[in-house]
Structures are given as C-alpha cells and as structure tokens.
Design a protein around this motif. Structure first.
Motif, PDB file in Angstrom:
ATOM      1  N   ARG A  22     -26.580  21.507  28.258  1.00  0.00           N
ATOM      2  CA  ARG A  22     -25.966  20.395  29.003  1.00  0.00           C
ATOM      3  C   ARG A  22     -26.122  20.613  30.510  1.00  0.00           C
ATOM      4  O   ARG A  22     -26.303  19.667  31.279  1.00  0.00           O
ATOM      5  CB  ARG A  22     -24.483  20.276  28.642  1.00  0.00           C
ATOM      6  CG  ARG A  22     -24.156  20.238  27.160  1.00  0.00           C
ATOM      7  CD  ARG A  22     -24.481  18.932  26.504  1.00  0.00           C
ATOM      8  NE  ARG A  22     -23.485  17.906  26.705  1.00  0.00           N
ATOM      9  CZ  ARG A  22     -23.298  16.889  25.853  1.00  0.00           C
ATOM     10  NH1 ARG A  22     -24.036  16.801  24.751  1.00  0.00           N
ATOM     11  NH2 ARG A  22     -22.408  15.953  26.093  1.00  0.00           N
ATOM     12  N   ALA A  25     -29.710  19.734  31.668  1.00  0.00           N
ATOM     13  CA  ALA A  25     -29.879  18.278  31.696  1.00  0.00           C
ATOM     14  C   ALA A  25     -29.164  17.664  32.899  1.00  0.00           C
ATOM     15  O   ALA A  25     -29.716  16.780  33.586  1.00  0.00           O
ATOM     16  CB  ALA A  25     -29.354  17.666  30.397  1.00  0.00           C
ATOM     17  N   ALA A  26     -27.950  18.138  33.187  1.00  0.00           N
ATOM     18  CA  ALA A  26     -27.184  17.593  34.316  1.00  0.00           C
ATOM     19  C   ALA A  26     -27.846  17.923  35.644  1.00  0.00           C
ATOM     20  O   ALA A  26     -27.884  17.083  36.560  1.00  0.00           O
ATOM     21  CB  ALA A  26     -25.759  18.134  34.288  1.00  0.00           C
ATOM     22  N   GLN A  28     -31.029  18.364  36.178  1.00  0.00           N
ATOM     23  CA  GLN A  28     -32.205  17.506  36.323  1.00  0.00           C
ATOM     24  C   GLN A  28     -31.809  16.076  36.703  1.00  0.00           C
ATOM     25  O   GLN A  28     -32.470  15.442  37.521  1.00  0.00           O
ATOM     26  CB  GLN A  28     -33.021  17.518  35.035  1.00  0.00           C
ATOM     27  CG  GLN A  28     -33.768  18.825  34.810  1.00  0.00           C
ATOM     28  CD  GLN A  28     -34.976  18.636  33.929  1.00  0.00           C
ATOM     29  OE1 GLN A  28     -34.865  18.235  32.788  1.00  0.00           O
ATOM     30  NE2 GLN A  28     -36.153  18.922  34.476  1.00  0.00           N
ATOM     31  N   GLU A  29     -30.738  15.598  36.108  1.00  0.00           N
ATOM     32  CA  GLU A  29     -30.265  14.254  36.440  1.00  0.00           C
ATOM     33  C   GLU A  29     -29.888  14.142  37.916  1.00  0.00           C
ATOM     34  O   GLU A  29     -30.032  13.082  38.530  1.00  0.00           O
ATOM     35  CB  GLU A  29     -29.055  13.892  35.561  1.00  0.00           C
ATOM     36  CG  GLU A  29     -29.408  13.584  34.114  1.00  0.00           C
ATOM     37  CD  GLU A  29     -28.180  13.358  33.267  1.00  0.00           C
ATOM     38  OE1 GLU A  29     -27.073  13.282  33.839  1.00  0.00           O
ATOM     39  OE2 GLU A  29     -28.325  13.257  32.032  1.00  0.00           O
ATOM     40  N   LYS A  30     -29.425  15.246  38.500  1.00  0.00           N
ATOM     41  CA  LYS A  30     -29.035  15.254  39.899  1.00  0.00           C
ATOM     42  C   LYS A  30     -30.214  15.528  40.839  1.00  0.00           C
ATOM     43  O   LYS A  30     -30.035  15.604  42.048  1.00  0.00           O
ATOM     44  CB  LYS A  30     -27.922  16.296  40.126  1.00  0.00           C
ATOM     45  CG  LYS A  30     -26.573  15.876  39.552  1.00  0.00           C
ATOM     46  CD  LYS A  30     -25.506  16.916  39.844  1.00  0.00           C
ATOM     47  CE  LYS A  30     -24.130  16.434  39.394  1.00  0.00           C
ATOM     48  NZ  LYS A  30     -23.634  15.298  40.216  1.00  0.00           N
ATOM     49  N   GLY A  31     -31.398  15.702  40.281  1.00  0.00           N
ATOM     50  CA  GLY A  31     -32.581  15.841  41.118  1.00  0.00           C
ATOM     51  C   GLY A  31     -33.004  17.262  41.415  1.00  0.00           C
ATOM     52  O   GLY A  31     -33.935  17.476  42.196  1.00  0.00           O
ATOM     53  N   SER A  51     -40.899  19.472  32.527  1.00  0.00           N
ATOM     54  CA  SER A  51     -40.609  19.700  33.945  1.00  0.00           C
ATOM     55  C   SER A  51     -39.761  20.946  34.190  1.00  0.00           C
ATOM     56  O   SER A  51     -39.622  21.387  35.331  1.00  0.00           O
ATOM     57  CB  SER A  51     -39.899  18.476  34.544  1.00  0.00           C
ATOM     58  OG  SER A  51     -38.729  18.164  33.787  1.00  0.00           O
ATOM     59  N   ASP A 211     -18.927  18.754  29.461  1.00  0.00           N
ATOM     60  CA  ASP A 211     -19.527  18.031  30.586  1.00  0.00           C
ATOM     61  C   ASP A 211     -18.688  18.147  31.854  1.00  0.00           C
ATOM     62  O   ASP A 211     -19.227  18.143  32.969  1.00  0.00           O
ATOM     63  CB  ASP A 211     -19.735  16.561  30.217  1.00  0.00           C
ATOM     64  CG  ASP A 211     -20.832  16.376  29.173  1.00  0.00           C
ATOM     65  OD1 ASP A 211     -21.606  17.332  28.944  1.00  0.00           O
ATOM     66  OD2 ASP A 211     -20.918  15.287  28.566  1.00  0.00           O
TER      67      ASP A 211
END
Length: 336
Positions: A22, A25-26, A28-31, A51, A211
């Motif tokens: 988790r 993934a988080a 990566q979502e934040k860049g 990536s 999360d």
C-alpha cells in the motif's frame, strides 16, 4: 509532502508486506519515484509496476546496499520480523538491517534528506491506563523479545541522528486489506466465536487502518519538523472488544457471538508448553511465553497527539468503515 516531492526518489524496504504494498502504491500516486530493496528469494513478479526499480540483496551485501541507497532522497525502512525463535533472531531482523542501512547511507548517500524507521508500539510497551496511552516522552518498557528488538533498532537509528536525519514512527495494531492477523479474528467472528486473553472487559487497544498509517508515514518522512522525532500514528481514541464487535458485526453479519476469555494463568501455561514444544522441534509456535505476555496486557494504547500537533496527522478512517473495507477485500480474495 515536501517541496519537489514529484521528482524525489524514495527507497522502501519491506515492500512486499501488506503495509509495504500500500505504501509503494501511495508514494507513486503522490509522484515519487520508488525503488524497493528485496531479498534475493523474494517473489516480486507482478507485484509492482515496471516503474518501480528493484534492487536485490541481503543486508550483509555492501554492494547491494550501496546500489539501493545511491541517489535517493528519502528511505522508508519498513522491513522487519514479528516472529523469531529467540532474541538473536529478532535482532537479526529488526536491529542488524537498520545498522547496515544507516552505514550504507553514511558511506554512499551523505545528503539523504530523511531516514524513516517504522517501529512499533511494542517498543514502548503497554500503557498504565487506557484513557491517555503512552506518549513519546515516556520511558519505554517493552514486555516481549519482539518489542525489545524494535527498541534496540530505534536506539541504533537515534545514534545516527547527528549525521543522518532520522524519524521514527510507532504504529499500534494495523489492520486492513491484506492483513492476516486480524483476518483470524474476523474468521472466528464469522463462525460465531471470539477468543481473547486476559481481562477482556478491561482491555483497551489502539488501532490504525493501513491507508491512514501509510499517509502518516509519508507525512513524517517529508515533514521538516519530524527530523529527530518519534511519533505514534494511531486512531484518535482507543477501542474495547465491544467496540470492535459492534464495528465488525454489520460487515460480517453474525447473529450471535460466543465470547471465550482465557485467564492469564492459562495463557501463560499454554505459552510455556507450546514454546517448549517449538524449541524441541525447531518450529515457531503460534504462542510462546513471550507472546503470551503481550496478549494478556490490559492497555496497548498510545496517544497520537504529537503527530496531530506537529504533522497535522489525523487517522480519518473510522473503525466501522475500515472493518467494512477489510471484510469486503477478504471476501473478494476468497479469504472469508
């Protein structure tokens, strides 16, 4: 998230666990650009997007560690062990890797912005009472070999605080999709039974949805205020067994629940017997005397006040919503 976070590289250890997946993934979502450090035997195929860069090796492998820490701005060290045969086994999983990683940082990445260690409430030990809970300034009093090893890992981390900007977070019980510990409790409830140890009517415990923990970890890893600090990341209030039952009941749908409470002497006796059997057979028992000592404590409670004040962190997922999401995930995967 700190300035320039979109181009920052973050190294994550322990990335194949339920929290680690988790977290990756988080991030990566934040860049963030994410790199993971995996043991040679770890299976990662299909686990991460292409990536995510993978460096493989052991914590004894200086070349692999150098490649892992080179060029990253932040490191989140999540790897560790929760089960071991003895203190040495816990230290090999919870202390030695911290030292080796920090040594690699000093040799190969002296400009690292942050080394964040994910420790545990077990490093501090239980609270004396369940309303306030332990705070970061309290003297740690771990009650198990696991807790003592996590505390020794923290001490190794803090010794490097003069040369490496470090932060430590101590989560309590973590639950959510992918967690196998609370799965056992939910499966019992589904069958109409709940077994607990010690004084169940008195016990209180802090928890956090995975999360929410991941968000707190990222906050702590990026906040300038967090350098050199320790934080508890937990839901704003502790829970009782009755709170947990009430939250889980709508999601599981049981009609009756038989409560079985094992008294302390029986739990210690089981721990001693099963622990001795494990020592003879060379296996890790479900419970030993050390684990029994954790199970019977009344107040596994911590205060998230410092994290709220300094990081603006608040665990936003209610126990009811977290339980519903977790049960739905278990059912989707065929675990329940």
């Amino acid at each position: 998230m700190g300035k320039g976070a979109g181009i920052e590289k973050v190294l994550v250890t322990g990335s194949t666990g339920f929290i680690g997946k988790r977290l990756v993934a988080a991030l990566q979502e934040k860049g963030f650009v994410v790199r993971v450090f995996l043991r040679n035997e770890s299976v990662s195929e299909g686990l991460f997007p292409e990536s995510v860069a993978v460096v493989r090796g052991g914590y004894h492998d200086r070349a692999a560690l150098a490649a892992a820490v080179d060029g990253v701005q932040r490191i989140i060290h999540l790897a560790g062990v929760t089960k071991a045969a003895d203190e040495a086994g816990f230290d090999s999983g919870n202390v030695y890797p911290v030292q080796q990683m920090l040594d690699a940082v000093k040799r190969h990445n002296p400009d690292l912005k942050r080394f964040l260690l994910v420790s545990s409430l077990a490093a501090a030990g239980p609270a004396h009472e369940g309303r306030v809970g332990v705070r970061e300034g309290d003297t740690p009093l771990p009650v198990s070999a696991y807790g003592r090893s996590k505390l020794r890992g923290e001490e190794v981390c803090l010794k490097s605080a003069g040369s490496v900007p470090v932060t430590i977070v101590r989560p309590p019980a973590v639950y959510g999709p992918g967690d196998r510990d609370i799965l056992q409790i939910f499966q019992m409830m589904q069958k109409g039974m709940l077994v607990s140890a010690g004084n169940a009517s008195k016990q209180r415990f802090s928890m956090i949805y995975v999360d929410d923990l991941v968000a707190g970890i990222i906050d702590a890893a990026c906040s300038e205020k967090a350098a050199g600090r320790i934080y508890y990341l937990a839901a704003p209030r502790p829970y009782s067994w009755e709170n947990l039952i009430a939250a889980v009941k709508p999601a599981i749908g049981f009609s009756r629940l038989m409560r079985i409470t094992l008294p302390r002497p029986l739990v210690y006796a089981l721990g001693a017997i099963l622990g001795a059997f494990g020592a003879i057979t060379g296996t890790l028992p479900l419970i030993n005397r050390d684990k029994a000592n954790e199970l019977v404590q009344d107040f596994w409670v911590c205060s998230p006040d410092r994290a709220a004040a300094e990081l603006g962190f608040h665990a936003e997922t209610s126990l009811e919503d977290g339980a519903a999401k977790t049960v739905a995930w278990y059912r989707d995967k065929g675990w329940m």
